[in-house]
Design an enzyme around this catalytic site. Sequence first.
Site, PDB file in Angstrom:
ATOM      1  N   LYS A 213       0.841  -1.197   0.000  1.00 38.23           N
ATOM      2  CA  LYS A 213       0.000   0.000   0.000  1.00 38.23           C
ATOM      3  C   LYS A 213       0.879   1.251   0.000  1.00 38.23           C
ATOM      4  O   LYS A 213       0.689   2.157  -0.791  1.00 38.23           O
ATOM      5  CB  LYS A 213      -0.928  -0.032   1.221  1.00 38.23           C
ATOM      6  CG  LYS A 213      -1.841   1.158   1.311  1.00 38.23           C
ATOM      7  CD  LYS A 213      -2.842   1.004   2.452  1.00 38.23           C
ATOM      8  CE  LYS A 213      -3.650   2.304   2.576  1.00 38.23           C
ATOM      9  NZ  LYS A 213      -4.609   2.274   3.665  1.00 38.23           N
ATOM     10  N   GLU A 219      10.477  -4.591   4.614  1.00 39.26           N
ATOM     11  CA  GLU A 219      10.600  -5.984   4.181  1.00 39.26           C
ATOM     12  C   GLU A 219      10.321  -6.099   2.686  1.00 39.26           C
ATOM     13  O   GLU A 219      11.051  -6.771   1.940  1.00 39.26           O
ATOM     14  CB  GLU A 219       9.594  -6.859   4.947  1.00 39.26           C
ATOM     15  CG  GLU A 219       9.873  -6.995   6.434  1.00 39.26           C
ATOM     16  CD  GLU A 219       9.179  -5.935   7.275  1.00 39.26           C
ATOM     17  OE1 GLU A 219       8.899  -4.833   6.745  1.00 39.26           O
ATOM     18  OE2 GLU A 219       8.926  -6.210   8.472  1.00 39.26           O
ATOM     19  N   GLY A 274      -4.847  -1.951   5.066  1.00 41.82           N
ATOM     20  CA  GLY A 274      -4.015  -3.076   4.618  1.00 41.82           C
ATOM     21  C   GLY A 274      -4.661  -4.424   4.865  1.00 41.82           C
ATOM     22  O   GLY A 274      -4.723  -5.285   3.983  1.00 41.82           O
ATOM     23  N   ARG A 275      -5.179  -4.622   6.071  1.00 40.27           N
ATOM     24  CA  ARG A 275      -5.740  -5.942   6.400  1.00 40.27           C
ATOM     25  C   ARG A 275      -7.154  -6.132   5.858  1.00 40.27           C
ATOM     26  O   ARG A 275      -7.776  -7.167   6.075  1.00 40.27           O
ATOM     27  CB  ARG A 275      -5.700  -6.167   7.915  1.00 40.27           C
ATOM     28  CG  ARG A 275      -6.371  -5.076   8.725  1.00 40.27           C
ATOM     29  CD  ARG A 275      -6.020  -5.204  10.215  1.00 40.27           C
ATOM     30  NE  ARG A 275      -6.542  -4.092  11.002  1.00 40.27           N
ATOM     31  CZ  ARG A 275      -5.935  -2.932  11.155  1.00 40.27           C
ATOM     32  NH1 ARG A 275      -4.778  -2.707  10.569  1.00 40.27           N
ATOM     33  NH2 ARG A 275      -6.459  -1.990  11.908  1.00 40.27           N
ATOM     34  N   GLU A 360      -4.696  -7.046  14.712  1.00 35.59           N
ATOM     35  CA  GLU A 360      -4.210  -5.709  14.380  1.00 35.59           C
ATOM     36  C   GLU A 360      -5.365  -4.708  14.518  1.00 35.59           C
ATOM     37  O   GLU A 360      -5.144  -3.523  14.747  1.00 35.59           O
ATOM     38  CB  GLU A 360      -3.628  -5.676  12.952  1.00 35.59           C
ATOM     39  CG  GLU A 360      -2.689  -4.507  12.709  1.00 35.59           C
ATOM     40  CD  GLU A 360      -1.891  -4.623  11.418  1.00 35.59           C
ATOM     41  OE1 GLU A 360      -0.656  -4.758  11.480  1.00 35.59           O
ATOM     42  OE2 GLU A 360      -2.492  -4.574  10.347  1.00 35.59           O
ATOM     43  N   HIS A 391      -5.112 -33.962  16.898  1.00 34.29           N
ATOM     44  CA  HIS A 391      -3.998 -34.794  17.367  1.00 34.29           C
ATOM     45  C   HIS A 391      -2.891 -33.924  17.940  1.00 34.29           C
ATOM     46  O   HIS A 391      -1.751 -34.356  18.056  1.00 34.29           O
ATOM     47  CB  HIS A 391      -3.485 -35.662  16.220  1.00 34.29           C
ATOM     48  CG  HIS A 391      -4.516 -36.650  15.762  1.00 34.29           C
ATOM     49  ND1 HIS A 391      -4.624 -37.918  16.302  1.00 34.29           N
ATOM     50  CD2 HIS A 391      -5.534 -36.522  14.876  1.00 34.29           C
ATOM     51  CE1 HIS A 391      -5.649 -38.547  15.735  1.00 34.29           C
ATOM     52  NE2 HIS A 391      -6.219 -37.713  14.873  1.00 34.29           N
ATOM     53  N   LYS A 511       9.250  -0.496  14.193  1.00 36.56           N
ATOM     54  CA  LYS A 511       9.863  -0.211  12.885  1.00 36.56           C
ATOM     55  C   LYS A 511      10.900   0.899  13.038  1.00 36.56           C
ATOM     56  O   LYS A 511      12.000   0.826  12.467  1.00 36.56           O
ATOM     57  CB  LYS A 511       8.803   0.260  11.879  1.00 36.56           C
ATOM     58  CG  LYS A 511       7.763  -0.771  11.510  1.00 36.56           C
ATOM     59  CD  LYS A 511       6.790  -0.181  10.477  1.00 36.56           C
ATOM     60  CE  LYS A 511       5.572  -1.046  10.271  1.00 36.56           C
ATOM     61  NZ  LYS A 511       4.550  -0.439   9.440  1.00 36.56           N
TER      62      LYS A 511
HETATM   63  O1  LIG Z   1       1.090  -2.714   2.239  1.00 36.68           O
HETATM   64  P1  LIG Z   1       2.166  -2.105   3.054  1.00 36.68           P
HETATM   65  O2  LIG Z   1       2.115  -0.607   3.049  1.00 36.68           O
HETATM   66  O3  LIG Z   1       3.524  -2.600   2.618  1.00 36.68           O
HETATM   67  O4  LIG Z   1       1.944  -2.532   4.564  1.00 36.68           O
HETATM   68  C1  LIG Z   1       1.998  -3.858   4.944  1.00 36.68           C
HETATM   69  C2  LIG Z   1       1.449  -4.069   6.309  1.00 36.68           C
HETATM   70  O5  LIG Z   1       2.136  -3.299   7.274  1.00 36.68           O
HETATM   71  C3  LIG Z   1       1.256  -2.870   8.293  1.00 36.68           C
HETATM   72  O6  LIG Z   1       1.119  -1.500   8.202  1.00 36.68           O
HETATM   73  C4  LIG Z   1       1.739  -3.240   9.655  1.00 36.68           C
HETATM   74  O7  LIG Z   1       3.077  -3.003   9.809  1.00 36.68           O
HETATM   75  C5  LIG Z   1      -0.047  -3.572   7.988  1.00 36.68           C
HETATM   76  O8  LIG Z   1      -1.154  -2.918   8.479  1.00 36.68           O
HETATM   77  C6  LIG Z   1       0.003  -3.689   6.517  1.00 36.68           C
HETATM   78  O9  LIG Z   1      -0.893  -4.653   6.047  1.00 36.68           O
END
Ligand SMILES: O=P(O)(O)OC[C@H]1O[C@](O)(CO)[C@@H](O)[C@@H]1O
Length: 549
Positions: A213, A219, A274-275, A360, A391, A511
């Site tokens: 987003k 990452e 995002g979620r 979240e 199990h 972060k």
């Molecule tokens: O789509 P982006 O901006 O890379 O964010 C990834 C994820 O990081 C978050 O902001 C949490 O760190 C989530 O809410 C989101 O889904």
Amino acid sequence: MQEWRTEQGPVMASPAWAALSAHHAEIGGRTIRELFGAEPGRPTRMSLDAAGIHADLSKHRATDETLRLLVSLAEERGLPARIDAMFSGARINTTENRSVLHTALRIPRGESLVVDGVDVVAEVHAVLDRMEAFCDRVRGDEWLGSTGKPIRAVVNIGIGGSDLGPVMAYRALRHQSRRDIDFRFVSNVDGTDIVEATQDLDPAETLFIVSSKTFTTQETMTNAFTARGWLLSGLGPDADVSKHFVAVSTNAGEVEKFGIDTANMFGFWEWVGGRYSMDSAIGLSLMLAIGADAYRDLLAGFHAVDEHFRHTDLDRNLPVLMGLLGVWYRDFFGAQTHAVLPYEQYLERFPAYLQQLTMESNGKRVTIDGDPVGVDTGAIWWGEPGTNGQHSFYQLLHQGTTLVPSDFILFAQPVNGVGDHHDKLISNVLAQAHVLAFGRTADEVRADGVADDLVEHKVMPGNRPSTTLMLDRLSPYALGSLVALYEHLVLAQGVVWGVNPFDQWGVELGKVMAGQLLPALTADELPDLSHFDPSTAALALRYRSLRGR
Ligand SMILES: O=P(O)(O)OC[C@H]1O[C@](O)(CO)[C@@H](O)[C@@H]1O
């Protein structure tokens, strides 16, 4: 812009909260056995259907009066008004000053929703049409890599909502996915993730979808740069990377900076959290896998539950009732966790997906107005597909000292009808829900001829609540309906607690600190670590020394 304000006050001040406390004192000790004994029509009365989901809520430690009081609580907390506000595009995410309009992602073509002067439905369908055209080209071998080969591997790079939705949905629907294209998902900044995902792929046939987003997430950007390096080392420094990279983002500027042509970017909007984004362009990898028609069926499933949530009275509203029962156990029985147990192997990542969606969203300690919530909020969500869990951790569910309300999810029709597997699967899930609820008393155990010294070990206390969700078949429509069910459950709970289910400030400081620590770990000169705590500084120094720095 539609302004939206809340002055809810603390949930404990709500008259329905006090009534629920008194009600809990009265009936909290009654067992599910007793409730069934007293109310013969319970399973019929406490079951309901919504958009193809049949829900049995009868195996709960709740009476009609419990549900009535919980619904009163939701009314007193202003849930109907918040539902209206969300669907109409009001900025109910006040801490980020944003609308919350994931529901607009699945409004059918031809309808309209104007927010801040823009018809968001038209925008959504314009992006869907671009996605479809792109997917048709890739799936039809018209989109070729830089050496002229068709795409045979798609790698989605993203994390959190930009990964969990796509990977969950791809795995859920891989029975109707293209088998001649390999779909992979890279999220972790741990280099192992991208190395393992790419090492046996041919770069000439690989397409990366960089999904973020913000397009600034550490990452994802680290993995995207590594992917570009891998591609160039495989195809040579002059390879046309634009044939191998597309982006999904709200941030065209950062996409351009990375070097992806914005003609190959699929956008979405800041009003999609995002979620809550798996049915936005973030679902591009899924559309590539299952095709546009099936993707539109998925959206129809989402929309059907949206309509149910928006237009059904609270006392027959499935996401509302499930959310309220979650509040009942969390705050009146002290239940700390909630299990999701899909008896469908294809839903193997559904619990992980729900972890982000629920935790979240409602893992909050202050209200939307910044005051302490004063009661327990979001539970810890977890789960595994059945029968594997049986199990493993079901021993604790049955005889442990912790109450774990559970959702069982099953489908009447098998996707893979092999022999009698499916009937056995379903006999297991129904048996588990039965035993959890009704248990086995000492007398019943003794009547089975069990030796006295083993009786207590074999007593099953029962009285452990569960919801059973039964659907016909795992289809894109069914998957969309299930995801929307839980999205709206989260809103219902968040409104009752008074938190904002749409922000996630709690993930930010970590972060920032990682950003500060990184140079301390890598700099040639020993850095000043005095602004970190002594434990962190010592661990950083040890790491440097073990890495020979
Ligand atoms: O789509 P982006 O901006 O890379 O964010 C990834 C994820 O990081 C978050 O902001 C949490 O760190 C989530 O809410 C989101 O889904």
